[in-house]
Design a protein around this motif. Structure first.
Motif, short mmCIF file in Angstrom:
data_model
loop_
_atom_site.label_atom_id
_atom_site.label_comp_id
_atom_site.label_asym_id
_atom_site.label_seq_id
_atom_site.Cartn_x
_atom_site.Cartn_y
_atom_site.Cartn_z
N ALA A 1 1.67 49.07 39.12
CA ALA A 1 0.76 49.78 40.04
C ALA A 1 -0.69 49.38 39.77
CB ALA A 1 0.93 51.28 39.88
N PRO A 2 -1.52 49.34 40.82
CA PRO A 2 -2.94 49.03 40.63
C PRO A 2 -3.66 50.20 39.98
CG PRO A 2 -2.52 49.61 42.92
CD PRO A 2 -1.18 49.55 42.24
N PHE A 3 -4.81 49.91 39.36
CA PHE A 3 -5.64 50.93 38.74
C PHE A 3 -6.89 51.17 39.58
CE2 PHE A 3 -3.44 49.15 34.96
CZ PHE A 3 -2.84 50.31 34.50
N LEU A 4 -7.40 52.40 39.53
CA LEU A 4 -8.68 52.70 40.17
C LEU A 4 -9.81 52.03 39.40
CD1 LEU A 4 -8.18 56.56 40.63
CD2 LEU A 4 -8.08 54.84 42.46
N ASN A 5 -10.76 51.41 40.12
CA ASN A 5 -11.95 50.93 39.43
C ASN A 5 -12.94 52.09 39.30
OD1 ASN A 5 -13.40 51.15 41.88
ND2 ASN A 5 -12.99 49.03 42.43
N VAL A 6 -14.05 51.84 38.62
CA VAL A 6 -15.03 52.90 38.38
C VAL A 6 -15.53 53.53 39.67
CG1 VAL A 6 -17.44 53.22 37.69
CG2 VAL A 6 -15.80 52.28 36.07
N GLU A 7 -15.84 52.72 40.65
CA GLU A 7 -16.37 53.24 41.91
C GLU A 7 -15.37 54.19 42.57
OE1 GLU A 7 -18.47 49.87 40.48
OE2 GLU A 7 -16.34 50.00 41.01
N GLU A 8 -14.11 53.80 42.59
CA GLU A 8 -13.08 54.62 43.21
C GLU A 8 -12.79 55.88 42.38
OE1 GLU A 8 -10.53 50.87 45.10
OE2 GLU A 8 -10.17 51.57 43.04
N GLY A 9 -12.60 55.67 41.08
CA GLY A 9 -12.21 56.77 40.21
C GLY A 9 -13.30 57.81 40.04
N VAL A 10 -14.55 57.37 39.87
CA VAL A 10 -15.64 58.32 39.69
C VAL A 10 -15.87 59.12 40.97
CG1 VAL A 10 -18.13 58.53 39.32
CG2 VAL A 10 -16.75 57.09 37.80
N SER A 11 -15.77 58.46 42.11
CA SER A 11 -15.91 59.17 43.38
C SER A 11 -14.84 60.26 43.51
CB SER A 11 -15.82 58.19 44.55
OG SER A 11 -15.93 58.87 45.78
N ARG A 12 -13.61 59.94 43.14
CA ARG A 12 -12.53 60.94 43.18
C ARG A 12 -12.83 62.10 42.23
NH1 ARG A 12 -6.27 59.27 42.08
NH2 ARG A 12 -6.69 58.04 43.97
#
Length: 329
Positions: free
Chosen positions: A308-319
């Motif tokens: 499975a792919p991982f969230l990058n910082v931009e995606e994960g921090v926004s979430r």
């Protein structure tokens, strides 16, 4: 029944949430609630029972618990600045050995939290002895248990999975105080003060350009549940495989907060000009003990079947920022 030690803590409570999302509620949470505020991590979760760690280990060894399907062992003293080595080794090392042997005798899968702190100042983050040189007693306690597991490896009968977590961030970490992720600290600083604090340059890196492998706790849970369902005994790095800078975390955090407030997006240069990012000297206590660079080698993890792919910082921090805002934190 599934056991989650440290289940009222950061990663443990998120694992309980992930299990609940799959319809699993027959869960025994084991923890210490001497820090009573951790109970807040459990109020929206469904569990069968809660037990303090000392009583749990007694009942476990006496055979007085219901049938156990698996143990997720997330419980530990995770303070990297702790100095009571005897407590750390008893809590993090000896307790883990007891659970490991119990699981082996009863053919119960054991999934436990190791740590990227085992690598110390190395620039190579592979699950190999040559790369491992912890800098503090917390890292040593995790390293020594990994070493013990390697020693008993030939005799293992039930699946065992060790997860070397890199820089985990996300919901349910408010109780961690100074040990919480930089994403949470930046969120709190920006909302309170209108700016965030980062360390000035160190180890050849510019201001805020130190790099870590930041991984969202949802991805950590996905790895754990994958290996529960698809056992493949081993010690695995759990990171994204991509280092990103503290500046990038700060920009992502400020950007996510501004987006919720419907303010225009700003890039790093604009944040500097507005003095939204401010740099401070690294504390003396961290000199020689601070990892200015981490990046998980996830070859073993991928080779074991987690694709499975991982969230990058931009995606994960926004979430994460959206979750914090929704919770009114």
């Amino acid at each position: 029944m599934i056991i989650v030690t440290g289940g009222a803590g950061f990663i443990g409570a998120n694992l309980v949430h992930a299990l609940n999302q799959r319809g699993v509620t027959d869960i025994l949470v084991v923890d210490h609630l001497s820090q009573a505020g951790k109970f807040l991590n459990l109020t929206d979760l469904d569990i069968a029972d809660y037990m303090e760690a000392e009583r749990f280990i007694t009942l476990l060894e006496e055979g007085k618990l219901p049938a156990i399907e698996a143990i997720f062992h997330e419980g530990a003293c995770s303070d990297t600045m702790a100095t009571d080595g005897r407590y750390i080794m008893e809590n993090n090392y000896a307790f883990s050995k007891t659970l490991l042997h119990w699981c082996q005798l009863r053919n119960v899968p054991f999934l436990y939290a190791s740590s990227a702190s085992v690598y110390g100042m190395t620039q190579q983050f592979r699950e190999e002895r040559a790369c491992e040189s912890p800098l503090n007693i917390y890292g040593f306690s995790k390293f020594q248990f990994d070493q013990y597991l390697r020693h008993v490896w030939p005799n293992l009968k039930a699946p065992v999975h060790g997860f070397r977590y890199f820089n985990v961030y996300g919901p349910r970490e408010l109780h961690k105080g100074r040990m919480a992720s930089v994403a949470l600290h930046f969120y709190q600083q920006y909302r309170r003060d209108g700016y965030v604090h980062l360390f000035a340059g160190s180890d050849g890196y510019g201001d805020g350009e130190q790099r870590r492998d930041f991984i969202h706790v949802d991805d950590v849970c996905a790895v754990n549940l994958h290996f529960l369902e698809h056992p493949r005994t081993g010690i695995y790095n759990v990171g994204t495989g991509q280092a990103q800078t503290f500046n990038e975390v700060a920009v992502a955090t400020v950007g996510a907060i501004d987006a919720l407030a419907k303010r225009p997006a700003r890039h790093l240069g604009a944040l500097h000009k507005a003095q939204v990012i401010r740099y401070m000297p690294m504390p003396e206590a961290l000199h020689g003990k601070y990892q200015s660079y981490t990046q998980a080698d996830i070859g073993a993890l991928r080779g074991a079947g987690f694709s499975a792919p991982f969230l990058n910082v931009e995606e994960g921090v926004s979430r994460y920022v959206r979750w914090l805002a929704e919770k009114g934190r």
